[in-house]
Design a protein around this motif. Structure first.
Motif, short mmCIF file in Angstrom:
data_model
loop_
_atom_site.label_atom_id
_atom_site.label_comp_id
_atom_site.label_asym_id
_atom_site.label_seq_id
_atom_site.Cartn_x
_atom_site.Cartn_y
_atom_site.Cartn_z
N GLN A 110 0.93 -0.61 0.26
CA GLN A 110 0.11 -0.34 -0.05
C GLN A 110 0.82 0.86 0.19
OE1 GLN A 110 -2.76 -0.02 3.32
NE2 GLN A 110 -3.15 2.41 2.40
N LEU A 111 2.44 1.29 0.68
CA LEU A 111 2.46 2.28 0.50
C LEU A 111 3.23 2.61 -0.63
CD1 LEU A 111 4.21 1.98 4.15
CD2 LEU A 111 3.42 3.48 3.87
N MET A 112 3.82 1.91 -1.29
CA MET A 112 5.01 1.78 -2.27
C MET A 112 3.33 2.27 -3.42
SD MET A 112 7.42 1.09 -2.51
CE MET A 112 8.06 0.77 -4.48
N ASN A 113 2.54 1.70 -3.10
CA ASN A 113 1.28 2.65 -3.87
C ASN A 113 1.13 3.67 -4.29
OD1 ASN A 113 1.09 -0.37 -5.55
ND2 ASN A 113 -0.24 -1.34 -4.65
N ASP A 114 1.01 4.02 -2.42
CA ASP A 114 0.76 6.02 -2.34
C ASP A 114 1.91 6.09 -2.96
OD1 ASP A 114 -1.26 5.14 -0.95
OD2 ASP A 114 -0.75 4.74 1.10
N ALA A 115 3.07 5.55 -3.21
CA ALA A 115 4.41 6.17 -3.53
C ALA A 115 4.55 7.09 -4.95
CB ALA A 115 5.56 6.12 -3.22
N TYR A 116 3.72 5.68 -5.49
CA TYR A 116 4.28 5.50 -7.31
C TYR A 116 3.92 6.65 -7.93
CZ TYR A 116 3.21 3.64 -11.77
OH TYR A 116 3.76 3.24 -13.13
N PRO A 117 2.69 7.51 -7.76
CA PRO A 117 2.64 9.11 -8.67
C PRO A 117 4.19 9.96 -8.56
CG PRO A 117 0.71 8.61 -7.41
CD PRO A 117 1.56 7.06 -6.85
N MET A 118 4.66 10.18 -7.62
CA MET A 118 5.62 10.77 -7.60
C MET A 118 7.03 9.49 -8.73
SD MET A 118 5.78 12.44 -3.86
CE MET A 118 5.35 10.60 -3.17
N ILE A 119 6.86 8.67 -7.85
CA ILE A 119 7.95 7.60 -8.86
C ILE A 119 7.93 8.12 -10.28
CG2 ILE A 119 8.66 5.56 -8.89
CD1 ILE A 119 7.94 4.49 -6.04
N ALA A 120 6.63 7.46 -10.38
CA ALA A 120 6.39 7.52 -12.49
C ALA A 120 6.95 9.18 -12.62
CB ALA A 120 5.13 7.57 -12.51
N ALA A 121 6.68 9.64 -12.11
CA ALA A 121 6.54 11.33 -12.77
C ALA A 121 8.22 11.55 -12.68
CB ALA A 121 6.17 12.59 -11.84
N PHE A 122 8.48 11.07 -12.03
CA PHE A 122 10.46 11.34 -11.83
C PHE A 122 11.12 10.72 -13.01
CE2 PHE A 122 14.21 10.32 -11.36
CZ PHE A 122 14.74 11.62 -10.53
N GLY A 123 10.50 9.05 -12.89
CA GLY A 123 11.20 8.18 -14.10
C GLY A 123 10.22 8.71 -15.27
N GLY A 124 9.13 9.05 -15.33
CA GLY A 124 8.65 9.04 -17.29
C GLY A 124 8.93 10.67 -17.16
N MET A 125 9.46 11.36 -16.82
CA MET A 125 9.97 12.87 -17.25
C MET A 125 11.47 12.70 -17.87
SD MET A 125 7.68 15.26 -17.52
CE MET A 125 7.17 14.03 -18.52
N PHE A 126 12.13 12.22 -16.79
CA PHE A 126 13.13 11.71 -17.36
C PHE A 126 13.36 10.87 -18.16
CE2 PHE A 126 17.16 9.08 -17.90
CZ PHE A 126 18.63 10.27 -16.72
N LEU A 127 12.43 9.90 -18.63
CA LEU A 127 12.72 8.81 -19.87
C LEU A 127 11.73 10.23 -21.22
CD1 LEU A 127 11.07 5.20 -18.67
CD2 LEU A 127 13.94 6.25 -19.63
N MET A 128 10.90 11.28 -20.77
CA MET A 128 10.56 11.39 -21.78
C MET A 128 11.52 12.80 -22.63
SD MET A 128 7.24 14.08 -22.66
CE MET A 128 5.87 12.25 -22.18
N MET A 129 12.25 13.13 -22.21
CA MET A 129 13.49 14.02 -22.45
C MET A 129 14.44 13.94 -23.21
SD MET A 129 12.95 16.74 -21.01
CE MET A 129 14.25 17.89 -21.74
N LEU A 130 14.81 12.33 -22.96
CA LEU A 130 15.53 11.24 -23.45
C LEU A 130 15.38 11.18 -24.99
CD1 LEU A 130 18.04 9.07 -24.05
CD2 LEU A 130 16.93 7.74 -22.63
N PHE A 131 13.71 10.76 -25.10
CA PHE A 131 13.02 10.30 -25.77
C PHE A 131 12.92 11.92 -27.13
CE2 PHE A 131 8.58 10.77 -28.31
CZ PHE A 131 9.36 10.00 -29.45
#
Length: 375
Positions: A110-131
């Motif tokens: 549950q705690l990992m799921n709660d933190a997932y939006p922030m994790i996904a935002a960080f990783g998603g933006m890093f990868l999107m900039m690379l792309f």
């Protein structure tokens, strides 16, 4: 060649599966095997991009990536990172977070799921900039010319990658995030991390190229005077600070890819030991595959593989952003990446056959094999 390149991965697989069997019996063995396959399927595009960067690094930094980097990837991102996230979210110490993972898997998940939006935002933006930096750059070879040509043309607008990525982040935070402020902060940090690490790597790489040009000029002058020194290699490799920042870039890139695998692993098991064993085995195969691609010069021979990998990265970044508000099944994420790379590989084969089997790059000398000291 296969045994030399994948030998360590085969060995880690045997040890990891035996540990899983001892730890949780046949169930643990099966879960670890599934997680290993999941990690490889989600991170194959990571190996292609890693190989492109690794080919620019000196022998020393290649060896650091293949030794220290593996330890960071396996133990840092697959074991310590989830515990760290849970500890920060629940305000627990590392030991308490580990105890929670072992004894209260439901709360840990549950705690990992709660933190997932922030994790996904960080990783998603890093990868999107690379792309975006890849597709907005003019390139001689174009896999999808009907799409890549107009993207390269509009990419001449300065800082367009930042504009598109920032706009996408704001839109997702507004429409999907339950806590838009946290998502925006995490996403901006992902963009800043990419710009900083990538920029420093390019800065010191250019400085190294200038130093090498000066050395080459000096060697040429001395040779003209009858000196016995031979000039340096025509292939400039990143050393010193340039190699260090390329190493950092690869580690952050690997971390961004691992976010998706770590979170997806919780759909299979919430046991941190099982997750670390399964994803660790998968990470070893990704490292070995990276070495294989460099040694074989695969990216030079199959020129569209790099394009396919970056389009897969773009698809992964979109999936991560969408998953902030809606669940995206792992088979979609892995299937998109694998499908794009397979399509790019097939296109490269057709291109090579049309040119008599020799692409311009392979005719120019192919890939640069890793040094024997890195076996």
């Amino acid at each position: 060649m296969i045994l030399r390149t994948f030998g360590w991965s085969f060995g880690v697989t045997v040890v990891g599966l035996l540990l899983a069997l001892l730890y949780d019996g046949p169930t643990g063995l099966a879960l670890v095997a599934v997680l290993a396959v999941l990690e490889v399927s989600l991170s194959f595009d990571n190996a292609v991009v890693n190989a492109k960067v690794l080919d620019r690094m000196s022998a020393f930094w290649q060896k650091i990536f293949l030794t220290v980097g593996i330890a960071i990837a396996v133990f840092g991102m697959r074991l310590v990172f989830p515990l760290l996230i849970v500890g920060i979210t629940a305000k627990l110490g590392p030991v308490e977070a580990f105890d929670l993972a072992l004894n209260d898997s439901h709360r840990y998940h549950q705690l990992m799921n709660d933190a997932y939006p922030m994790i996904a935002a960080f990783g998603g933006m890093f990868l999107m900039m690379l792309f975006l930096d890849f597709v907005f750059e003019e390139r001689a070879d174009k896999w999808l010319p009907w799409l890549e040509r107009p993207l390269a043309r509009i990419g001449k607008l300065d800082q367009l990658s930042v504009v598109v990525a920032g706009g996408s982040l704001a839109l997702v935070a507004w429409l999907s995030a339950s806590d838009p402020g946290s998502v925006m902060i995490a996403g901006v940090l992902g963009m800043v991390t990419y710009i900083l690490v990538n920029g420093l790597g390019e800065l010191f790489s250019e400085a190294g190229d200038e130093d090498e040009d000066e050395d080459e000029a000096k060697d040429g002058a001395e040779a003209g005077k009858g000196g016995g020194r031979s000039g340096p290699s025509s292939l400039a490799l990143a050393t010193g600070k340039a190699g260090f920042f390329l190493f950092l870039y690869l580690e952050v890139l690997d971390a961004s890819f691992s976010f998706d695998g770590v979170i997806g692993a919780f759909a299979i098991s919430t046991d941190p030991i099982v997750i670390a064993l399964g994803l660790g085995i998968g990470a070893m195969y990704i490292r070995s595959l990276t070495v294989f691609l460099v040694r074989k010069g695969t990216l030079h021979e199959y020129v569209y593989l790099e394009h396919g990998a970056h389009w897969a990265i773009g698809a992964l970044s979109v999936c991560m952003l969408v998953s902030i508000g809606h669940h995206v099944p792992e088979w979609i994420t892995g299937g998109l990446g694998a499908g794009l790379i397979i399509a790019a590989f097939a296109s490269s084969v057709v291109r090579n056959r049309g040119e008599g089997g020799d692409s311009p790059d392979s005719a120019a000398g192919g890939g640069r094999p890793l040094h024997s000291s890195q076996v």
